[in-house]
Write an enzyme that holds these catalytic residues in place. Structure first.
Site, PDB file in Angstrom:
ATOM      1  N   HIS A   4      -8.587  -6.524   2.903  1.00  0.00           N
ATOM      2  CA  HIS A   4      -7.326  -7.016   3.228  1.00  0.00           C
ATOM      3  C   HIS A   4      -7.277  -8.378   3.585  1.00  0.00           C
ATOM      4  O   HIS A   4      -7.776  -8.946   4.395  1.00  0.00           O
ATOM      5  CB  HIS A   4      -6.680  -6.203   4.004  1.00  0.00           C
ATOM      6  CG  HIS A   4      -5.083  -6.059   4.406  1.00  0.00           C
ATOM      7  ND1 HIS A   4      -4.387  -7.425   4.753  1.00  0.00           N
ATOM      8  CD2 HIS A   4      -4.172  -5.111   4.025  1.00  0.00           C
ATOM      9  CE1 HIS A   4      -3.007  -7.184   4.680  1.00  0.00           C
ATOM     10  NE2 HIS A   4      -2.819  -5.850   4.281  1.00  0.00           N
ATOM     11  N   THR A  37       0.712  -1.263  -0.030  1.00  0.00           N
ATOM     12  CA  THR A  37       0.106  -0.195  -0.045  1.00  0.00           C
ATOM     13  C   THR A  37       0.968   1.502  -0.077  1.00  0.00           C
ATOM     14  O   THR A  37       0.541   2.051  -0.731  1.00  0.00           O
ATOM     15  CB  THR A  37      -1.038  -0.038   1.414  1.00  0.00           C
ATOM     16  OG1 THR A  37      -1.560  -1.280   1.344  1.00  0.00           O
ATOM     17  CG2 THR A  37      -1.959   1.264   1.097  1.00  0.00           C
TER      18      THR A  37
HETATM   19  C1  GP9 Z   1      -1.879  -0.635   6.341  1.00  0.00           C
HETATM   20  C2  GP9 Z   1      -2.491  -0.915   5.371  1.00  0.00           C
HETATM   21  C3  GP9 Z   1      -2.223  -2.218   4.460  1.00  0.00           C
HETATM   22  O1  GP9 Z   1      -1.746   0.468   7.080  1.00  0.00           O
HETATM   23  O2  GP9 Z   1      -2.372   0.135   4.310  1.00  0.00           O
HETATM   24  O3  GP9 Z   1      -1.031  -2.483   4.086  1.00  0.00           O
HETATM   25  P1  GP9 Z   1      -0.749  -3.576   3.024  1.00  0.00           P
HETATM   26  O4  GP9 Z   1      -0.392  -4.821   3.833  1.00  0.00           O
HETATM   27  O5  GP9 Z   1      -1.826  -3.855   2.000  1.00  0.00           O
HETATM   28  O6  GP9 Z   1       0.575  -3.061   2.639  1.00  0.00           O
HETATM   29 MN    MN Z   2      -2.694  -2.833   0.667  1.00  0.00          MN
END
Ligand code: GP9
Ligand code: MN
Length: 621
Positions: free
Chosen positions: A411, A296
């Site tokens: 997620h 992300t």
């Molecule tokens: C964490 C969220 C998810 O704050 O942005 O992160 P990712 O695991 O998808 O890199």
């Molecule tokens: Mn992410």
């Protein structure tokens, strides 16, 4: 020889088991493509280079210390193998040293990690039980004898020479003469170096890249500016300043893939709202996930800088202090107020340090949200209450604003409360694949809510919306089950195609111009497109992407592992395919695209590693 074998049986047993395990685990877990017999030989012998040295060192010890030494070494190496095997299940990648400094993030990852561990992983450690048992119960059956340096010089020399020869063998390029270089493809490195030697290479990279700013010169930056000028494509003048002074809302759609927008489950669309929105928007259906290990955060880095993230670690962690020419900072100069909404701890991915440097004025992180057991799942606050709770801050905000919303519910491992299921799960052998679709469907509903709230607040008409999938959702380790759902076999070509993430640019008042645009691009191209739409000066930024609406646009995307997509070819893991038909081509057909991809990543990396933006000369752009 026979006597040597007899005297060092315990060491030889541990060494052979570790060698065998390394080869089997590496082959089964790292999805290596081995196309030539010599490659197979190199792959099989290369772990020996390291193992021979590490295990023969044990012979210098007193016999009573030798057995624990071999046992501990086997345990440590097994742990390295196992950690990588587990990591690969979700990330299709190998752990690099900078990832270890991110271990502060691990607490938040616990839901994900438990999902990745399987009961049958015990197999990884079975040989250790056997070694431990013989060490304690039957030490006499497997002797360990000391071989002092003075008496056994020849043997140690032989080990060193043999190891060096094996390492040299790994440097032999196998296959067609025109094979492109592979510096960004870690699977290739594992194949030719072996997992243990890879870490020596990684340590080497760690130190050399760390020293780069001290040796960097203005000339390095001049060369890169020259390269960027050569590849520069003029943005579309018809769209210049079309969204000038509008509010900008950027929505990072956690793990949403383009594939999800194209699916239905029992006749129900997975993303009914996004599909509706696409009709009135610029929709880019050939955008590729260009994030690296920082996922992300890497995408946030790209969207705000149009620089590639790094191949090792999250750039937010490894290089938070480099000079940049980011979009939010340029918007500040135009009077914008820049904020981020994300219901996760402020320090995650070092965001609290990096956001001010990007030019964000405020970060509404975890502390700003009311998170309870009822309104959270998986990684935290659910996307719908997240939007609800963000809106009062938006309504109070001075305009124009640039607001980034980072969603979280979709997620891995895609947990959802029963009341949030708007569609059925898929029905495959993988729970991850099954749960993925209802979780995406939930995020789709949260985006609908965001649009509704903007309309209710009277902000919709004057806001440009940019929605993008931040990176892939379903890991390669689930491709067999995903393939059964999609009813196709997922070969390396399809694997690249599944790396597509949606990009939607919605500008109220421009519905007439709306269209689905098939140009090949990626996250790197978002910022140049926005710079043009917002009427900002291109010259103030070093951008590796180009305007997605440009008339002369070149179809091109390079992924962080070195895979490249153009309108003609797809290059991935030393294989070349026709972009349209997916038919395999001679590797030579992909060399040009692969080299262009390497150049892009290399130059962008130089800027970050060398902190070269210090030398940026606007006049030359
Ligand atoms: C964490 C969220 C998810 O704050 O942005 O992160 P990712 O695991 O998808 O890199
Ligand atoms: Mn992410």
């Amino acid at each position: 020889m026979r006597e040597f074998i007899y005297r060092h049986r315990f060491m030889l047993l541990c060494l052979s088991l570790m060698w065998l395990k390394t080869v089997v685990v590496s082959f089964l877990t790292f999805n290596l493509v081995i196309t030539h017999w010599l490659e197979a030989v190199i792959f099989i012998v290369n772990p020996l280079a390291f193992l021979l040295v590490i295990f023969s060192l044990g012979m210098l010890l007193k016999p009573s210390w030798q057995r624990p030494y071999y046992f501990i070494m086997s345990l440590v190496l097994t742990s390295i193998l196992y950690a990588n095997a587990v990591y690969f299940r979700e990330f299709a990648d190998i752990i690099t040293l900078p990832m270890l400094v991110m271990s502060g993030n691990v607490g938040d990852l616990s839901t994900s990690i438990f999902e990745l561990i399987q009961w049958w992983d015990i197999i990884f450690f079975l040989d250790l039980v056997f070694i431990g048992y013989t060490m304690v119960k039957k030490p006499s059956a497997l002797p360990a004898t000391r071989a002092g340096l003075r008496d056994s010089k020849g043997k140690y020399l032989a080990v060193l020479v043999l190891s060096a020869l094996i390492i040299l063998l790994g440097r032999v390029e196998v296959g067609e003469a025109e094979t492109p270089a592979h510096s960004f493809d870690r699977q290739h490195l594992i194949k030719s170096l072996g997992i243990y030697n890879f870490y020596f290479y990684d340590v080497y990279l760690h130190f050399t890249t760390g020293a780069q700013p001290a040796f960097a010169e203005r000339e390095d930056m001049d060369n890169i500016q020259e390269h960027l000028q050569e590849t520069h494509v003029d943005p579309n003048a018809d769209f210049f300043a079309k969204a000038e002074d509008m509010n900008v809302v950027v929505v990072s759609l956690e793990s949403v893939e383009t594939m999800a927008l194209e699916q239905t489950i029992n006749g129900q669309e997975v993303t009914p709202f996004l599909n509706e929105l696409i009709e009135d928007s610029f929709y880019f259906n050939n955008m590729y996930d260009q994030a690296g290990q920082g996922k992300t955060s890497d995408t946030e880095f790209m969207v705000n800088n149009s620089l590639y993230p790094l191949g090792r670690g999250a750039v937010f962690h490894t290089h938070p202090e480099i000079e940049m020419t980011p979009l939010p900072r340029a918007l500040s100069e135009e009077g914008y107020y820049n904020v981020v909404f994300h219901a996760n701890s402020e320090t995650f991915y070092n965001r609290n340090e990096v956001y001010p440097r990007l030019g964000y004025d405020y970060y509404f992180g975890l502390d700003y949200f009311d998170v309870t057991d009822e309104n959270s799942v998986g990684w935290g606050l659910k996307d719908m209450p997240f939007i609800e709770q963000s809106m009062p801050h938006i309504e109070d905000m001075e305009q124009p604003f640039y607001a980034t919303f980072l969603t979280l519910t979709n997620h891995f491992p895609y947990e959802l409360d029963p009341e949030d299921y708007f569609i059925d799960p898929a029905e495959t052998e993988s729970d991850i694949v099954n749960r993925y679709f209802p979780a995406v469907r939930y995020t789709d509903e949260a985006v609908r809510l965001l649009f509704n709230r903007f309309e209710e607040a009277g902000l919709y008409e004057n806001t440009m919306f940019i929605l993008y999938g931040d990176h892939y959702g379903i890991a390669e380790s689930h491709y067999e089950e995903l393939g059964s759902f999609l009813d196709k076999e997922i070969d390396p070509y399809e694997t690249v195609k599944l790396d597509r993430v949606p990009l939607i640019i919605h500008i109220p008042g421009m519905e007439e111009e709306a269209e689905t645009i098939e140009t090949v691009g990626g996250h790197i191209d978002i910022m140049p497109t926005l710079v043009n739409l917002l009427g900002l000066s291109q010259d103030k930024h070093i951008m590796f992407g180009s305007d997605l609406l440009a008339e002369e646009r070149e179809d091109f995307a390079v992924l962080r592992n070195g895979s490249v997509v153009t309108d003609e070819v797809v290059y991935t893991g030393e294989l070349c395919y026709d972009a349209e038909s997916g038919e395999e081509l001679e590797l030579g057909e992909c060399v040009e695209a692969a080299e262009r991809g390497e150049d892009e990543l290399y130059y962008s990396d130089q800027i970050i590693y060398g902190d070269l933006m210090r030398f940026f000369n606007e006049e030359e752009m």
